[in-house]
Scaffold this motif. Structure first.
Motif, mmCIF file in Angstrom:
data_model
loop_
_atom_site.group_PDB
_atom_site.id
_atom_site.type_symbol
_atom_site.label_atom_id
_atom_site.label_comp_id
_atom_site.label_asym_id
_atom_site.label_seq_id
_atom_site.Cartn_x
_atom_site.Cartn_y
_atom_site.Cartn_z
ATOM 1 N N HIS A 1 31.787 62.292 74.358
ATOM 2 C CA HIS A 1 31.332 61.812 75.536
ATOM 3 C C HIS A 1 30.960 60.577 75.237
ATOM 4 O O HIS A 1 30.093 60.122 74.519
ATOM 5 C CB HIS A 1 30.231 62.888 75.800
ATOM 6 C CG HIS A 1 29.675 63.008 77.129
ATOM 7 N ND1 HIS A 1 29.135 61.951 77.702
ATOM 8 C CD2 HIS A 1 30.195 63.806 78.351
ATOM 9 C CE1 HIS A 1 28.768 62.224 79.052
ATOM 10 N NE2 HIS A 1 29.460 63.047 79.492
ATOM 11 N N ILE A 2 30.786 59.690 76.373
ATOM 12 C CA ILE A 2 30.376 58.297 76.284
ATOM 13 C C ILE A 2 28.880 58.163 76.169
ATOM 14 O O ILE A 2 28.208 57.211 75.839
ATOM 15 C CB ILE A 2 30.797 57.538 77.494
ATOM 16 C CG1 ILE A 2 30.365 58.092 78.993
ATOM 17 C CG2 ILE A 2 32.376 57.502 77.548
ATOM 18 C CD1 ILE A 2 30.633 57.092 79.932
ATOM 19 N N ALA A 3 28.070 59.422 76.466
ATOM 20 C CA ALA A 3 26.534 59.348 76.260
ATOM 21 C C ALA A 3 26.311 59.388 74.878
ATOM 22 O O ALA A 3 25.024 58.784 74.450
ATOM 23 C CB ALA A 3 26.193 60.699 77.019
ATOM 24 N N ASP A 4 27.227 59.975 73.882
ATOM 25 C CA ASP A 4 26.827 60.107 72.568
ATOM 26 C C ASP A 4 27.710 59.268 71.541
ATOM 27 O O ASP A 4 27.372 59.140 70.445
ATOM 28 C CB ASP A 4 27.011 61.631 72.337
ATOM 29 C CG ASP A 4 26.148 62.422 73.143
ATOM 30 O OD1 ASP A 4 24.928 62.214 73.506
ATOM 31 O OD2 ASP A 4 26.949 63.520 73.640
ATOM 32 N N ASP A 5 29.161 59.056 72.196
ATOM 33 C CA ASP A 5 29.969 58.164 71.327
ATOM 34 C C ASP A 5 30.339 56.951 71.667
ATOM 35 O O ASP A 5 30.318 56.669 72.869
ATOM 36 C CB ASP A 5 31.281 59.055 71.030
ATOM 37 C CG ASP A 5 30.886 60.781 70.659
ATOM 38 O OD1 ASP A 5 30.407 60.767 69.540
ATOM 39 O OD2 ASP A 5 31.050 61.659 71.556
ATOM 40 N N ASP A 6 30.607 56.041 70.738
ATOM 41 C CA ASP A 6 31.297 54.752 70.953
ATOM 42 C C ASP A 6 32.731 54.843 70.852
ATOM 43 O O ASP A 6 33.413 55.942 70.267
ATOM 44 C CB ASP A 6 30.615 53.740 70.339
ATOM 45 C CG ASP A 6 30.629 53.895 68.684
ATOM 46 O OD1 ASP A 6 31.470 54.672 68.233
ATOM 47 O OD2 ASP A 6 30.076 53.102 68.074
ATOM 48 N N TRP A 7 33.391 53.629 70.948
ATOM 49 C CA TRP A 7 34.873 53.734 70.925
ATOM 50 C C TRP A 7 35.193 53.846 69.549
ATOM 51 O O TRP A 7 36.342 54.507 69.084
ATOM 52 C CB TRP A 7 35.489 52.216 71.468
ATOM 53 C CG TRP A 7 37.087 52.118 71.126
ATOM 54 C CD1 TRP A 7 37.438 51.138 69.930
ATOM 55 C CD2 TRP A 7 38.093 52.608 71.469
ATOM 56 N NE1 TRP A 7 38.656 51.236 69.853
ATOM 57 C CE2 TRP A 7 39.296 52.104 70.581
ATOM 58 C CE3 TRP A 7 38.143 53.725 72.356
ATOM 59 C CZ2 TRP A 7 40.515 52.683 70.898
ATOM 60 C CZ3 TRP A 7 39.404 54.101 72.459
ATOM 61 C CH2 TRP A 7 40.708 53.650 71.874
ATOM 62 N N PRO A 8 34.590 53.239 68.424
ATOM 63 C CA PRO A 8 35.047 53.551 67.099
ATOM 64 C C PRO A 8 35.182 55.002 66.631
ATOM 65 O O PRO A 8 35.952 55.373 65.876
ATOM 66 C CB PRO A 8 34.133 52.504 66.050
ATOM 67 C CG PRO A 8 33.781 51.411 67.182
ATOM 68 C CD PRO A 8 33.535 52.260 68.323
ATOM 69 N N ALA A 9 33.987 55.867 67.071
ATOM 70 C CA ALA A 9 33.864 57.028 66.980
ATOM 71 C C ALA A 9 35.195 58.017 67.226
ATOM 72 O O ALA A 9 35.940 58.844 66.784
ATOM 73 C CB ALA A 9 32.588 57.871 67.234
ATOM 74 N N PRO A 32 43.167 57.989 74.432
ATOM 75 C CA PRO A 32 41.979 58.819 74.816
ATOM 76 C C PRO A 32 41.629 58.366 76.386
ATOM 77 O O PRO A 32 42.090 57.327 76.713
ATOM 78 C CB PRO A 32 40.806 58.221 74.176
ATOM 79 C CG PRO A 32 41.369 57.687 72.898
ATOM 80 C CD PRO A 32 42.837 57.014 73.380
ATOM 81 N N VAL A 33 40.987 59.394 77.153
ATOM 82 C CA VAL A 33 40.749 59.391 78.634
ATOM 83 C C VAL A 33 39.315 59.479 78.797
ATOM 84 O O VAL A 33 38.670 60.609 78.378
ATOM 85 C CB VAL A 33 41.733 60.499 79.406
ATOM 86 C CG1 VAL A 33 41.432 60.353 80.880
ATOM 87 C CG2 VAL A 33 43.045 60.282 78.932
ATOM 88 N N ILE A 34 38.728 58.627 79.617
ATOM 89 C CA ILE A 34 37.355 59.009 80.033
ATOM 90 C C ILE A 34 37.531 59.638 81.405
ATOM 91 O O ILE A 34 38.007 59.041 82.383
ATOM 92 C CB ILE A 34 36.625 57.503 79.964
ATOM 93 C CG1 ILE A 34 36.537 56.881 78.482
ATOM 94 C CG2 ILE A 34 35.131 57.892 80.612
ATOM 95 C CD1 ILE A 34 36.023 55.567 78.669
ATOM 96 N N ALA A 35 36.845 60.939 81.508
ATOM 97 C CA ALA A 35 37.067 61.770 82.796
ATOM 98 C C ALA A 35 35.788 61.399 83.620
ATOM 99 O O ALA A 35 35.039 60.595 83.278
ATOM 100 C CB ALA A 35 37.207 63.156 82.234
ATOM 101 N N PHE A 36 35.667 62.005 84.542
ATOM 102 C CA PHE A 36 34.783 61.433 85.518
ATOM 103 C C PHE A 36 33.413 62.090 85.404
ATOM 104 O O PHE A 36 32.678 61.574 86.153
ATOM 105 C CB PHE A 36 35.272 62.236 87.081
ATOM 106 C CG PHE A 36 36.605 61.801 87.455
ATOM 107 C CD1 PHE A 36 36.984 60.532 87.768
ATOM 108 C CD2 PHE A 36 37.550 62.895 87.428
ATOM 109 C CE1 PHE A 36 38.329 60.315 88.274
ATOM 110 C CE2 PHE A 36 39.015 62.297 87.667
ATOM 111 C CZ PHE A 36 39.259 61.057 88.319
ATOM 112 N N ASP A 37 33.079 62.736 84.576
ATOM 113 C CA ASP A 37 31.893 63.052 83.981
ATOM 114 C C ASP A 37 31.497 62.638 82.722
ATOM 115 O O ASP A 37 30.314 62.732 82.068
ATOM 116 C CB ASP A 37 31.544 64.776 83.701
ATOM 117 C CG ASP A 37 32.552 65.335 83.043
ATOM 118 O OD1 ASP A 37 33.528 64.658 82.180
ATOM 119 O OD2 ASP A 37 32.578 66.450 82.674
ATOM 120 N N GLY A 38 32.313 61.637 82.157
ATOM 121 C CA GLY A 38 32.065 60.736 80.786
ATOM 122 C C GLY A 38 32.489 61.444 79.798
ATOM 123 O O GLY A 38 32.476 60.896 78.580
ATOM 124 N N THR A 39 33.172 62.658 79.890
ATOM 125 C CA THR A 39 33.881 63.402 78.677
ATOM 126 C C THR A 39 34.877 62.498 78.301
ATOM 127 O O THR A 39 36.007 61.741 79.056
ATOM 128 C CB THR A 39 34.156 64.797 79.026
ATOM 129 O OG1 THR A 39 33.163 65.783 79.435
ATOM 130 C CG2 THR A 39 35.063 65.575 77.945
#
Length: 361
Positions: free
Chosen positions: A249-257, A219-226
């Motif tokens: 998106h890191i605003a709504d989800d954690d790594w396990p999800a 997985p890749v965290i992009a510059f807008d948190g997607t």
């Protein structure tokens, strides 16, 4: 952590996480795939990043977290905090830098503090970087990193196997470090500011052959948190992300999800096992669009393909296929992966001999 181990983990589903800390960069390299510069300000929210990395558990953590950008060392304190959180869960942390700070060969104290929080440090080197940061300065700074006890490598980029720049740079690195500093050698791709510098990427192998996509493993965290399932810059920058490549998106989800979605997705399993063009050929009636990555993006609009993938790869058989494909690629070794995805002539340089062998030379 040596470069060969990091590259060897690349085909492992959720074996790693790529994090773009910022799109900002003080360099203006002509071949930049991310379009980074000091004129842009996109970056994920730092507190959300910290919360996301803090959600790693000892049983589900990624083996490695790769911090990149833009230039991640514009944010050295954030890089060090993320490294500390990740390492506390058992992950190891690597960082790729454009070496903007190394024009005189020195490593500023606040940047060295971030580097010493890592398990591996990689420096970018190519003809475009050298127009802004001299090679000699990069090599002197790498010497300081090695003296601090941090394993280091060089990500070297050129126009192809016959590029004289690559031969010269490899020889220079070998003179400076022997085999102590491995190299990952890639070819410039027609992305970002490099779109007009090199020809379009060839279409790839015949559609009847399995061509596993290791880019869909981490997985890749992009510059807008997607959070996307693929690190190809075309995917990272595209909005909306094709739905089969969107993990959250890191605003709504954690790594396990995110991890559960990646590991459980039938279409991602197929991409990782046989590649997009073989997946398309298996389930679709019309020919795939030209290009390996373009054919992957097109899958989002092909219900027959998504339904076929869900039918064949949605259960235990799909999970087994995913695992066996990763194991086969790992068994082939990191140089084999670089031969397939990087610059084949220099693929062997990704592996350095064991320390005891180096000491005898």
């Amino acid at each position: 952590m040596e470069l060969a181990e990091l590259i060897g983990l690349r085909p492992v589903p959720c074996g790693g996480l790529l994090v773009g800390l910022t799109r900002r960069c003080p360099l203006s390299c002509a071949h930049c795939s991310t379009g980074s510069s000091l004129a842009v300000s996109e970056r994920p929210d730092p507190e959300r990043l910290l919360r996301f990395v803090g959600s790693f558990g000892p049983q589900d953590r990624p083996e490695v977290v790769m911090l990149t950008g833009g230039e991640p060392l514009l944010l050295p304190e954030l890089a060090a905090r993320l490294a500390g959180l990740a390492r506390a869960s058992g992950s190891r942390v690597a960082l790729l830098s454009g070496m903007f700070f190394a024009r005189d060969g020195r490593v500023p104290a606040r940047i060295m503090r971030a580097i010493t929080a890592l398990d591996h440090f990689s420096a970018s080197l190519d003809v475009h970087h050298e127009r802004e940061v001299p090679r000699a300065g990069v090599l002197r700074a790498l010497r300081a990193v090695l003296d601090a006890g941090i394993p280091a490598s060089i990500h070297l980029t050129g126009t192809g196997p016959d590029d004289p720049y690559l031969a010269d740079a490899v020889a220079d690195v070998r003179r400076a470090f022997g085999t102590r500093v491995p190299l990952l050698v890639n070819e410039i791709r027609p992305l970002g500011r490099a779109a007009g510098l090199v020809p379009a990427t060839p279409p790839g192998p015949d559609d009847s052959l399995p061509t596993p996509c290791a880019l869909a493993a981490w997985p890749v965290i992009a510059f807008d948190g997607t959070v996307a399932a693929c690190c190809n810059q075309w995917t990272v920058d595209r909005r909306p992300v094709p739905r089969h490549l969107l993990l959250g998106h890191i605003a709504d989800d954690d790594w396990p999800a995110v991890r559960e979605r990646s590991l459980g997705s039938p279409v991602l399993r197929m991409l990782r096992a046989v590649g997009p063009r073989r997946t398309h050929a298996r389930y679709a009636t019309a020919p795939a669009p030209a290009g390996y990555c373009r054919s992957c993006h097109a899958l989002a609009d092909l219900p027959d393909v998504l339904e076929g993938a869900a039918r064949d790869a949605g259960g235990r058989v799909g999970a087994l296929l995913d695992r066996l494909s990763a194991e086969e690629q790992r068994a082939a070794g990191p140089a084999a992966l670089v031969r397939r995805m990087g610059c084949a002539r220099y693929a062997h340089l990704v592996e350095s001999p064991p320390a005891e062998e180096r000491s005898r030379r």
